[in-house]
Design a protein around this motif. Structure first.
Motif: not given
Lengths: 326, 295
Positions: B29, B51, B209, B213
């Motif tokens: 991130l 994310y 991102a 996730g």
């Protein structure tokens, strides 16, 4: 690189008339009269809450609007002040004025600590640092025993002002909150229009230039930060006494976002903007309480719309149209 | 099994592993934030929400179209990356000439919108996502038990991080990117479409991102607020590491994850706050950040 945060309001070119030169005074009188008659028409509790948030937003605006510093962690001072006011009133039996002073002092001390760290970096880092420090103190609040964790501090006694005036009577409380709000508002007005305030604005416009003129800008920024945190503390402390509650909501990051939103809607760098903004956002929250989570979406849309379409905010756009300073 | 400083090795290495996992996400991130900030001069507050979008995209794909983890690992970042491109064209491109703060405020608003919609559509409770069959089980290393999936997360995110570093620092495309960061007008004069590079950079950062996730989905529950808390920690990571250096972002991310994991073993009460405390210390000692250049 563009340094300005609040867009400059054009100097009035039209002939100055009484209406134009005195517009701020006139609006101030209107606001005071409005706040005096308002409790006869709507819920005093709502108005008191709105005034606490208005003071909070004005305190925040002192930093973003006049020094150009975006603090994304102002819930820290508001929330911790609210905890200490509530705790001192409930556990130590402080009278309300002492409890609120305790909260205010909390804001000042925390502002000094966080501010002296945050001003070591500029611009975008400043915002991230203030947010991170606020989140750290949120976790402390979550873990500390005296804050009551998820429950918060409930049933805080309003007590008697100076041991004499019973604040559980709604009207007495209302007058106290009104006086605190107006005192804070006028204090901020005074700061902005003092020589000190002129230096702050110079830092906002061009910090390098201010440094080259011999101003120790870091000190000015720190003082402004502490003042802002102190006033946010006063707002938080008053809120704890009014609502008789201090909770995690007050210290968590969405609260920091909310005060940014209030100020942005009303107008960054205008004196009346944060007041109007906080009333609008609070009314919106009350009206939209039924739609639940959509409030978050609506707030987000307002953020986006404000940034893209009217960065001056409502009061700022108005002042610009009428070519006056508000 | 043996003991180190009176702590059973299993617990110690277990937390170290969790630390490395968290560190993988911090690294991915903060890398995305740094790449976006480098090109757009915008701090992408909606990074955490994007994310979360990645994790939800994986969850919804599995639920409604039966697409499992592996397709999701490719498709979810692509989809979310496309939404990023749209966001950049619709909103962000108007902000480049303004103060940085407006970018932060706008992306904060976007984060609220995304999180609000997710809460309305999916509720705020965490939803489970199963570990793919291929990565079930684990290895007994003697001193600890290593679940296969967690090993995969660390390896995959390290690979992505290093690949990103390589692209930016060692390829021609990366050279364009770095040049456009330094002096967009000059690069445009050479006939390179800088606005398109900027758009794609944002899309790429957002896809990173979303990739994080999807990888996070089987480890943590998928929930609307999974991003907002993480992003604040990642901001602290970015303040510590400074955004000037890609490698710095990666090293700081993994390093702080490990420190956080170790804190959980030795002083669990401070595990939530240790990264913020380190940030405060770094600000006192080295205000520009560990890898930052003095602005």
């Amino acid at each position: 690189m563009e340094q300005r945060v609040a867009e400059p309001i054009a100097t009035p070119e039209v002939q100055p008339t009484v209406w134009r030169t005195q517009s701020a005074t006139i609006l101030f009188v209107v606001m005071v009269v409005g706040l005096i008659v308002a409790p006869f028409f709507t819920y005093p509790l709502f108005l008191m809450q709105a005034m606490c948030f208005a003071l909070f937003a004005c305190a925040f605006n002192l930093l973003i609007g006049y020094v150009g510093l975006l603090s994304f962690g102002h819930a820290l001072y508001f929330g911790w002040a609210s905890y200490l006011s509530a705790y001192s009133a409930k556990a130590w039996g402080f009278t309300p004025e002492l409890a609120i002073l305790t909260g205010t002092a909390t804001g000042a001390v925390l502002g000094l600590l966080a501010g002296s760290l945050a001003i070591r970096r500029q611009g975008i880092y400043f915002a991230m640092i203030t947010l991170a420090l606020a989140q750290m103190m949120f976790f402390f609040a979550l873990q500390a025993k005296f804050t009551g964790g998820e429950d918060g501090i409930q049933a805080v006694p309003r007590g008697h002002l100076f041991g004499l005036i019973d604040l559980s009577k709604e009207m007495n409380m209302y007058i106290v909150v009104l006086v605190i709000f107006l005192a804070g508002f006028l204090f901020i007005y005074r700061i902005i229009h003092s020589p000190f305030g002129e230096v702050l604005k110079a830092i906002r416009e061009n910090e390098t230039r201010a440094i080259s003129l011999g101003y120790k800008t870091d000190r000015y920024k720190l003082v402004a930060f502490v003042l802002s945190a102190t006033l946010a503390g006063a707002a938080g402390g008053t809120k704890a006494i009014v609502l008789q509650l201090a909770s995690l909501t007050d210290v968590n990051w969405p609260m920091s976002g909310e005060v940014v939103l209030m100020t942005l809607v009303g107008g960054l760098g205008t004196i009346f903007g944060p007041v109007l903004g906080s009333f609008i956002i609070l009314v919106m929250q009350y009206k939209l309480a039924a739609v639940g989570e959509w409030v978050l979406v609506i707030q987000g849309v307002i953020f986006v719309a404000c940034v893209l379409l009217f960065r001056r905010g409502i009061v700022g756009e108005l002042a610009n149209k009428l070519k006056i300073r508000l | 099994m043996f003991e180190i400083f009176g702590i059973p090795s299993n617990a110690l290495f277990g937390q170290l592993l969790i630390g490395l996992i968290n560190g993988s996400f911090y690294a991915l991130l903060s890398l995305g934030l740094a790449v976006i900030f480098g090109m757009l001069n915008i701090i992408n507050f909606s990074h955490g929400a994007q994310y979360m979008m990645g994790a939800f995209a994986a969850y919804l794909m599995l639920k409604y179209s039966g697409l499992g983890y592996w397709p999701a690992l490719i498709i979810a970042p692509l989809l979310v990356g496309i939404t990023g491109v749209i966001v950049e064209r619709l909103f962000l491109q108007w902000l480049y000439k303004l103060d940085h703060l407006y970018g932060l405020l706008l992306t904060f608003g976007l984060a609220l919108i995304i999180e609000g919609v997710a809460r309305n559509q999916l509720g705020s409770a965490g939803l489970p996502y199963v570990v793919p069959d291929e990565l079930r089980g684990g290895q007994n290393l003697g001193f600890m038990f290593l679940p296969n999936y967690r090993a995969w997360v660390i390896v995959a995110s390290l690979t992505i991080c290093i690949a990103t570093w390589f692209i930016i620092e060692r390829t021609r495309l990366g050279a364009y990117l770095r040049a456009a960061t330094e002096n967009p007008a000059l690069v445009r004069a050479f006939g390179i479409n800088v606005p398109r590079i900027i758009t794609l950079t944002y899309g790429f950062g957002v896809a990173l991102a979303a990739f994080a996730g999807v990888m996070a989905a089987p480890i943590y529950n998928v929930s609307p607020q999974m991003g907002s808390e993480l992003i604040i920690v990642v901001f602290a990571v970015v303040v510590i590491g400074g955004m000037g250096s890609i490698l710095g972002a990666i090293v700081t991310g993994f390093g702080l994850g490990v420190v956080e994991g170790l804190t959980k073993v030795f002083f669990p009460e401070a595990s939530n706050t240790v990264i913020f405390v380190i940030m405060a210390i770094v600000l006192l000692v080295r205000p520009a950040g560990l890898f930052g250049r003095r602005a």
